[in-house]
Enzyme design. Sequence first.
Site, mmCIF file in Angstrom:
data_model
loop_
_atom_site.group_PDB
_atom_site.id
_atom_site.type_symbol
_atom_site.label_atom_id
_atom_site.label_comp_id
_atom_site.label_asym_id
_atom_site.label_seq_id
_atom_site.Cartn_x
_atom_site.Cartn_y
_atom_site.Cartn_z
ATOM 1 N N THR A 284 3.340 13.424 -5.379
ATOM 2 C CA THR A 284 2.745 14.407 -4.461
ATOM 3 C C THR A 284 1.216 14.418 -4.472
ATOM 4 O O THR A 284 0.602 15.244 -3.805
ATOM 5 C CB THR A 284 3.287 15.828 -4.760
ATOM 6 O OG1 THR A 284 3.041 16.121 -6.140
ATOM 7 C CG2 THR A 284 4.767 15.927 -4.460
ATOM 8 N N LEU B 159 3.864 12.297 0.805
ATOM 9 C CA LEU B 159 4.524 13.273 1.674
ATOM 10 C C LEU B 159 3.497 14.278 2.203
ATOM 11 O O LEU B 159 3.579 14.737 3.345
ATOM 12 C CB LEU B 159 5.624 13.991 0.867
ATOM 13 C CG LEU B 159 6.514 14.959 1.615
ATOM 14 C CD1 LEU B 159 7.383 14.220 2.630
ATOM 15 C CD2 LEU B 159 7.409 15.741 0.649
ATOM 16 N N ASP C 3 0.813 -1.219 0.000
ATOM 17 C CA ASP C 3 0.000 0.000 0.000
ATOM 18 C C ASP C 3 0.846 1.268 0.000
ATOM 19 O O ASP C 3 0.462 2.286 0.564
ATOM 20 C CB ASP C 3 -0.963 0.023 1.212
ATOM 21 C CG ASP C 3 -1.728 -1.285 1.328
ATOM 22 O OD1 ASP C 3 -2.267 -1.727 0.307
ATOM 23 O OD2 ASP C 3 -1.759 -1.854 2.425
ATOM 24 N N THR D 136 2.955 -12.565 3.459
ATOM 25 C CA THR D 136 2.216 -13.235 2.400
ATOM 26 C C THR D 136 3.026 -14.461 1.977
ATOM 27 O O THR D 136 4.120 -14.692 2.496
ATOM 28 C CB THR D 136 1.902 -12.264 1.235
ATOM 29 O OG1 THR D 136 0.938 -12.885 0.371
ATOM 30 C CG2 THR D 136 3.143 -11.868 0.450
ATOM 31 N N ALA E 109 -3.628 -8.285 -4.018
ATOM 32 C CA ALA E 109 -3.141 -6.933 -4.277
ATOM 33 C C ALA E 109 -4.303 -6.030 -4.676
ATOM 34 O O ALA E 109 -5.282 -6.486 -5.254
ATOM 35 C CB ALA E 109 -2.121 -6.968 -5.414
ATOM 36 N N GLY E 110 -4.171 -4.763 -4.363
ATOM 37 C CA GLY E 110 -5.166 -3.791 -4.805
ATOM 38 C C GLY E 110 -4.437 -2.581 -5.325
ATOM 39 O O GLY E 110 -3.797 -1.870 -4.569
ATOM 40 N N THR F 102 -4.727 0.952 -7.205
ATOM 41 C CA THR F 102 -5.668 1.984 -7.643
ATOM 42 C C THR F 102 -4.952 2.960 -8.562
ATOM 43 O O THR F 102 -3.908 3.497 -8.211
ATOM 44 C CB THR F 102 -6.224 2.755 -6.416
ATOM 45 O OG1 THR F 102 -6.730 1.780 -5.500
ATOM 46 C CG2 THR F 102 -7.324 3.706 -6.807
ATOM 47 N N LYS G 71 2.103 1.912 -5.203
ATOM 48 C CA LYS G 71 2.813 1.364 -6.370
ATOM 49 C C LYS G 71 2.035 1.592 -7.665
ATOM 50 O O LYS G 71 2.626 1.854 -8.693
ATOM 51 C CB LYS G 71 3.043 -0.148 -6.194
ATOM 52 C CG LYS G 71 4.058 -0.489 -5.131
ATOM 53 C CD LYS G 71 4.242 -1.986 -5.017
ATOM 54 C CE LYS G 71 3.047 -2.720 -4.460
ATOM 55 N NZ LYS G 71 2.685 -2.383 -3.088
ATOM 56 N N GLY G 72 0.699 1.454 -7.579
ATOM 57 C CA GLY G 72 -0.134 1.536 -8.786
ATOM 58 C C GLY G 72 0.144 2.794 -9.583
ATOM 59 O O GLY G 72 0.392 2.737 -10.782
ATOM 60 N N THR H 227 -9.805 -5.452 1.267
ATOM 61 C CA THR H 227 -10.702 -5.903 2.335
ATOM 62 C C THR H 227 -11.431 -4.747 3.025
ATOM 63 O O THR H 227 -12.307 -4.981 3.848
ATOM 64 C CB THR H 227 -9.895 -6.666 3.407
ATOM 65 O OG1 THR H 227 -8.851 -5.800 3.871
ATOM 66 C CG2 THR H 227 -9.269 -7.925 2.843
HETATM 67 P P1 IMP Z 1 -2.443 -12.972 2.149
HETATM 68 O O1 IMP Z 1 -1.501 -12.421 1.125
HETATM 69 O O2 IMP Z 1 -3.895 -12.784 1.774
HETATM 70 O O3 IMP Z 1 -2.109 -14.376 2.534
HETATM 71 O O4 IMP Z 1 -2.258 -12.103 3.494
HETATM 72 C C1 IMP Z 1 -1.069 -12.154 4.249
HETATM 73 C C2 IMP Z 1 -0.695 -10.800 4.792
HETATM 74 O O5 IMP Z 1 -0.341 -9.932 3.714
HETATM 75 C C3 IMP Z 1 -1.822 -10.063 5.525
HETATM 76 O O6 IMP Z 1 -1.261 -9.301 6.563
HETATM 77 C C4 IMP Z 1 -2.400 -9.137 4.470
HETATM 78 O O7 IMP Z 1 -3.046 -8.019 5.046
HETATM 79 C C5 IMP Z 1 -1.141 -8.745 3.735
HETATM 80 N N1 IMP Z 1 -1.364 -8.351 2.347
HETATM 81 C C6 IMP Z 1 -1.602 -9.141 1.284
HETATM 82 N N2 IMP Z 1 -1.722 -8.417 0.164
HETATM 83 C C7 IMP Z 1 -1.546 -7.138 0.511
HETATM 84 C C8 IMP Z 1 -1.515 -5.907 -0.232
HETATM 85 O O8 IMP Z 1 -1.669 -5.847 -1.457
HETATM 86 N N3 IMP Z 1 -1.284 -4.786 0.507
HETATM 87 C C9 IMP Z 1 -1.062 -4.820 1.840
HETATM 88 N N4 IMP Z 1 -1.072 -5.936 2.567
HETATM 89 C C10 IMP Z 1 -1.312 -7.090 1.910
#
Ligand code: IMP
Length: 431
Positions: free
Chosen positions: A415, A333, A13, A240, A39-40, A42, A16-17, A302
């Site tokens: 920024t 920043l 988070d 992860t 991954a998410g 945006t 990167k996107g 989530t």
């Molecule tokens: P998993 O990847 O779903 O197995 O989750 C394992 C850990 O990685 C947890 O603490 C998640 O919140 C974190 N996590 C997985 N993907 C992301 C992401 O894209 N951003 C931030 N945290 C992540």
Amino acid sequence: MANVVVVGAQWGDEGKGKLVDWLSERADVIARFQGGHNAGHTLVIGGQVYKLNALPSGVVRGGKLSVIGNGVVLDPWHLVNEIAKIREQGVEISPETLMIAENTPLILPFHGELDRAREEAASKGTKIGTTGRGIGPAYEDKVGRRCVRVADLADEATLIARVDRALQHHDPLRKGLGIEPIDRTALIEKLKEIAPQILPFAAPVWKVLTEKRKAGKRILFEGAQGALLDIDFGTYPFVTSSNVIAGQAATGVGLGPNAVDYVLGIVKAYTTRVGEGPFPTELDDETGNRLGTRGHEFGTVTGRKRRCGWFDAALVRQTAATSGMKGIALTKLDVLDGFETLKICTGYELDGEVVDYLPTAAEAQARCTPVYEELEGWSESTEGARSWAELPAAAIKYVRRIEELIDCPVALLSTSPERDDTILVTDPFAD
Ligand code: IMP
């Protein structure tokens, strides 16, 4: 011709996107090499917001090839939905613009069920706080040599044999957790149904990329999550299930290590984390809340509230080393605008001594307390700045101190979420 890897330098988070999108204009190929739809990413382009999970950020740019590499675990149903949503936003996706490595392992519905069941059954202190999307169990099946891979979708007999092998392992496991056995027939039917929607994108990615390299094309490797969630170098077991660090980029698409010329770490100007696990500079107070509110720190996958804290230079120094970062892109920043003073963690006090890295043993980590350095804040807004001249002196001082402490220079400064609000110091592709 430089190829660039983008990796998150903290717990994900970092923004990167946006940076991948910004850099993708200079690249010909954008490749995901690990992770999955946990991954998410945006992207905000001209006011239009694109939310991506499994698709490489390059898909929203016309004329680029996007690649899902073998290092990724892929939920085919999620991908098909994601493609449909992105197409609705007017983005064209075809086998010419998107390729999936034939040897990519699939995330099947029982992986998500197992992931969630384990989390529910976990006692206090052992819960990981996963995204519940089946990432861990799918990687387990990959190294356990019992997963279904993209190429298996092409032949019914192979597909059935692969499913049976996986079920042999999973049904007894499910029984132990009190979950009913997998409906084998329904699963095979479901896979046969989705196969024609995935197979047109399947390709020998290692070969395609080798040819692209020979033709002088530039590759942008797009990391997901962050280096502190790396299975080997992260805060294990609260990590992860893939290697997130830059060394994975080559393995995750089928190229040699010489395919990587420049590693760009994405670094948030403070620290956040979703899920469980150690976080030495976490602020469980008004300041933490202020960072979270100003930074809109809610998980994109989530919706969970992210934990927030001061910038931890010791941890980023560590990830800069384990990923071999040549430069960083500093993001958000502006979230620090208006703080009277700011703190940066430079190391930890452990049993009366100062250590300059986070020890590996969980029990030692728990005994570490951050050592802080205090810096002057700034009252002016840095949001949307497009040159150093637009930044207050105290903000520049803060950035310079980060560079010194992490032993890595700033190549880019972001920024705002808008792609053009970026200050370029060094072009990673030209370096
Ligand atoms: P998993 O990847 O779903 O197995 O989750 C394992 C850990 O990685 C947890 O603490 C998640 O919140 C974190 N996590 C997985 N993907 C992301 C992401 O894209 N951003 C931030 N945290 C992540």
